[in-house]
Design a protein around this motif. Structure first.
Motif, short mmCIF file in Angstrom:
data_model
loop_
_atom_site.label_atom_id
_atom_site.label_comp_id
_atom_site.label_asym_id
_atom_site.label_seq_id
_atom_site.Cartn_x
_atom_site.Cartn_y
_atom_site.Cartn_z
N ALA A 337 -0.21 -5.07 5.10
CA ALA A 337 -0.49 -4.50 3.79
C ALA A 337 -1.87 -4.92 3.29
N LYS A 338 -2.20 -6.19 3.50
CA LYS A 338 -3.52 -6.69 3.09
C LYS A 338 -4.62 -5.97 3.85
N GLU A 339 -4.41 -5.76 5.14
CA GLU A 339 -5.40 -5.05 5.97
C GLU A 339 -5.67 -3.65 5.43
N LEU A 340 -4.61 -2.92 5.08
CA LEU A 340 -4.78 -1.56 4.57
C LEU A 340 -5.43 -1.57 3.19
N LEU A 341 -5.07 -2.53 2.35
CA LEU A 341 -5.73 -2.64 1.05
C LEU A 341 -7.22 -2.89 1.23
N ASP A 342 -7.58 -3.77 2.15
CA ASP A 342 -9.00 -4.09 2.38
C ASP A 342 -9.78 -2.88 2.86
N ILE A 343 -9.12 -2.02 3.66
CA ILE A 343 -9.81 -0.86 4.22
C ILE A 343 -9.85 0.30 3.24
N LEU A 344 -8.73 0.58 2.59
CA LEU A 344 -8.59 1.83 1.85
C LEU A 344 -8.80 1.70 0.34
N ALA A 345 -8.49 0.55 -0.23
CA ALA A 345 -8.67 0.41 -1.67
C ALA A 345 -10.12 0.59 -2.11
N PRO A 346 -11.12 0.15 -1.33
CA PRO A 346 -12.51 0.35 -1.76
C PRO A 346 -12.92 1.80 -1.95
N THR A 347 -12.15 2.75 -1.41
CA THR A 347 -12.47 4.16 -1.67
C THR A 347 -12.21 4.54 -3.12
N GLY A 348 -11.38 3.73 -3.81
CA GLY A 348 -11.00 4.06 -5.19
C GLY A 348 -9.95 5.14 -5.29
N LYS A 349 -9.46 5.61 -4.11
CA LYS A 349 -8.50 6.72 -4.09
C LYS A 349 -7.39 6.42 -3.09
N TYR A 350 -6.79 5.25 -3.21
CA TYR A 350 -5.75 4.85 -2.26
C TYR A 350 -4.41 4.78 -2.97
N TRP A 351 -3.40 5.36 -2.34
CA TRP A 351 -2.02 5.35 -2.84
C TRP A 351 -1.16 4.71 -1.75
N PHE A 352 -0.51 3.58 -2.07
CA PHE A 352 0.29 2.90 -1.05
C PHE A 352 1.61 3.64 -0.83
N GLN A 353 1.76 4.18 0.39
CA GLN A 353 3.01 4.77 0.85
C GLN A 353 3.18 4.40 2.32
N GLY A 354 4.40 4.48 2.82
CA GLY A 354 4.62 4.23 4.23
C GLY A 354 4.13 5.37 5.09
N ASP A 355 4.07 5.12 6.40
CA ASP A 355 3.65 6.19 7.31
C ASP A 355 4.73 7.26 7.44
N LYS A 356 5.93 6.93 7.02
CA LYS A 356 7.03 7.89 6.94
C LYS A 356 8.09 7.28 6.03
N SER A 357 9.15 7.99 5.76
CA SER A 357 10.21 7.48 4.90
C SER A 357 11.18 6.61 5.69
N ILE A 358 11.81 5.67 4.99
CA ILE A 358 12.85 4.83 5.58
C ILE A 358 14.19 5.37 5.11
N VAL A 359 15.01 5.83 6.04
CA VAL A 359 16.27 6.45 5.66
C VAL A 359 17.48 5.67 6.15
N SER A 360 17.30 4.72 7.07
CA SER A 360 18.44 3.99 7.60
C SER A 360 18.17 2.49 7.59
N VAL A 361 19.24 1.72 7.48
CA VAL A 361 19.13 0.27 7.48
C VAL A 361 19.24 -0.25 8.91
N ASP A 362 18.76 -1.46 9.14
CA ASP A 362 18.90 -2.10 10.45
C ASP A 362 19.91 -3.24 10.34
N GLU A 363 20.53 -3.57 11.45
CA GLU A 363 21.61 -4.56 11.45
C GLU A 363 21.12 -5.95 11.06
N THR A 364 19.86 -6.26 11.35
CA THR A 364 19.35 -7.59 11.07
C THR A 364 19.06 -7.83 9.59
#
Length: 384
Positions: A337-364
């Motif tokens: 998350a920090k890496e993406l903030l460092d890269i994309l936030a300086p554009t002034g036009k960054y919206w934090f979203q996942g690369d896709k949606s999470i629809v299922s849980v994992d057993e762990t």
């Protein structure tokens, strides 16, 4: 003014600034996990809760309380009653309770000319009865089936809207209005000819594909309209087929009507969000040509290159790999998350979203724990 109301106004202003090209107070954050995830995470049966949405509300309430986010994490839930009443073959519930879109074909290649001549009529009279079997009947019975299905649809989505309003009022979140549409080529591939069929048609009927995309374009523009262009919201386009096409086919068949669609919606005053599925890196120059402040949520690609090529003109989102939440340590997830903030936030036009949606849980249980930590980190550290 209560703290919750003030928080909601602050969040609304963040999105209004983002959509209008202004640098907002901080990076807006959307939880990539959906209502389907929340239902399972808090121990409810997914299939049962989708049939009885009242059972989903306690899970949504807990989810909004425990996972910080600016927007309501409902996602694209599809209550099944509407589809069962219609005898749907296009959207069906799988054994795990998830609503799925199998490969279906609503039109045969020899029917292109009829479709091109009157696409809306052909969809109503021919394609819908093929994909929704309860509509393949005599007119009076068809009208009754459709009335029952639309009543169920209205009831379910009215409840979803009321549920969203209740959690928004309680936790100060915003829920931008969304109108779903598709690039004309994707619309043909999804429900009309299927992915396999359209891929074959590119070689056998190229001229008819181009004409069909042009014919259906007005319908896709209409689907992309919100009740009011000035409202907080956007037209949403999930983009499917382009990564699987040759460059020349993309340029000749996909791009022309896709570009016209986005331009038409932007000209009418609508925000447009693209969900750029799979890898579009070879098409970045095309994406640059779209209207300013088009919202682009990327699934794959190099965020540094995207920031350099598109970040000054367009709103960039996505890239955060939700698979990392399942397999990574909390430190690794926060570092990404920090890496993406460092890269994309300086554009002034960054919206934090996942690369896709999470629809299922994992057993762990890793996904939930890591997701909460990442959302908290971005909320606290995404200031400009």
């Amino acid at each position: 003014m209560t703290d919750v109301v003030a928080l909601a106004k602050e969040r609304e202003q963040i999105f209004r600034d983002l959509f209008s090209g202004k640098t907002p107070k901080r990076v807006p954050v959307s939880n990539p996990a959906t209502l389907e995830f929340a239902i399972q995470y808090y121990g409810e049966d997914l299939a049962e809760a989708q049939w009885d949405l009242a059972k989903a509300e306690p899970a949504l309430d807990k989810f909004c309380k425990e996972f910080p986010t600016d927007t309501t994490p409902i996602g694209s839930i599809r209550p099944p009653a509407f589809y069962q009443l219609l005898g749907s073959k296009a959207i069906v519930m799988g054994s795990g309770g998830f609503m799925q879109h199998p490969e279906v074909t609503g039109m045969f290649p020899e029917e292109y000319d009829d479709f091109i001549a009157a696409p809306y009529d052909f969809i109503i009279e021919t394609i819908l009865p093929r994909l929704y079997t309860e509509l393949d009947t005599e007119p009076n019975k068809k009208a009754m089936v459709l009335a029952k299905a639309m009543r169920a649809h209205l009831d379910d989505y009215t409840f979803v809207g009321q549920m969203r309003e209740r959690v928004n009022a309680k936790y100060g979140m915003v829920a931008p209005a969304v109108a779903l549409t598709e690039a004309p080529f994707d619309f043909l591939a999804d429900f009309i000819r299927s992915f396999k069929g359209i891929s074959s048609d590119l070689r056998r009927y190229p001229d008819k594909i181009s004409a069909a995309c042009e014919a259906v374009l007005p319908l896709m523009i209409k689907k992309g309209r919100l009740p009011d262009p000035a409202m907080l919201g956007y037209s949403f386009l999930p983009l499917h087929m382009a990564p699987y096409m040759r460059n020349s086919d993309f340029e000749n068949f996909y791009w022309p009507t896709f570009k016209k669609l986005v331009e038409a919606l932007a000209d009418e005053g609508y925000n447009v969000q693209l969900f750029i599925e799979h890898d579009w890196m070879r098409f970045l120059d095309f994406l640059y040509e779209l209207p300013e402040n088009t919202i682009m949520r990327f699934e794959y690609g190099d965020p540094k290159v995207v920031a350099e090529k598109l970040g000054k003109k367009h709103i960039i989102s996505g890239f955060y790999p939700i698979t990392l939440l399942q397999i990574g340590t909390q430190e690794q997830c926060i570092e990404k998350a920090k890496e993406l903030l460092d890269i994309l936030a300086p554009t002034g036009k960054y919206w934090f979203q996942g690369d896709k949606s999470i629809v299922s849980v994992d057993e762990t249980g890793n996904t939930g724990k890591n997701l909460r930590a990442v959302l908290e980190y971005v909320i606290e550290n995404g200031t400009y």
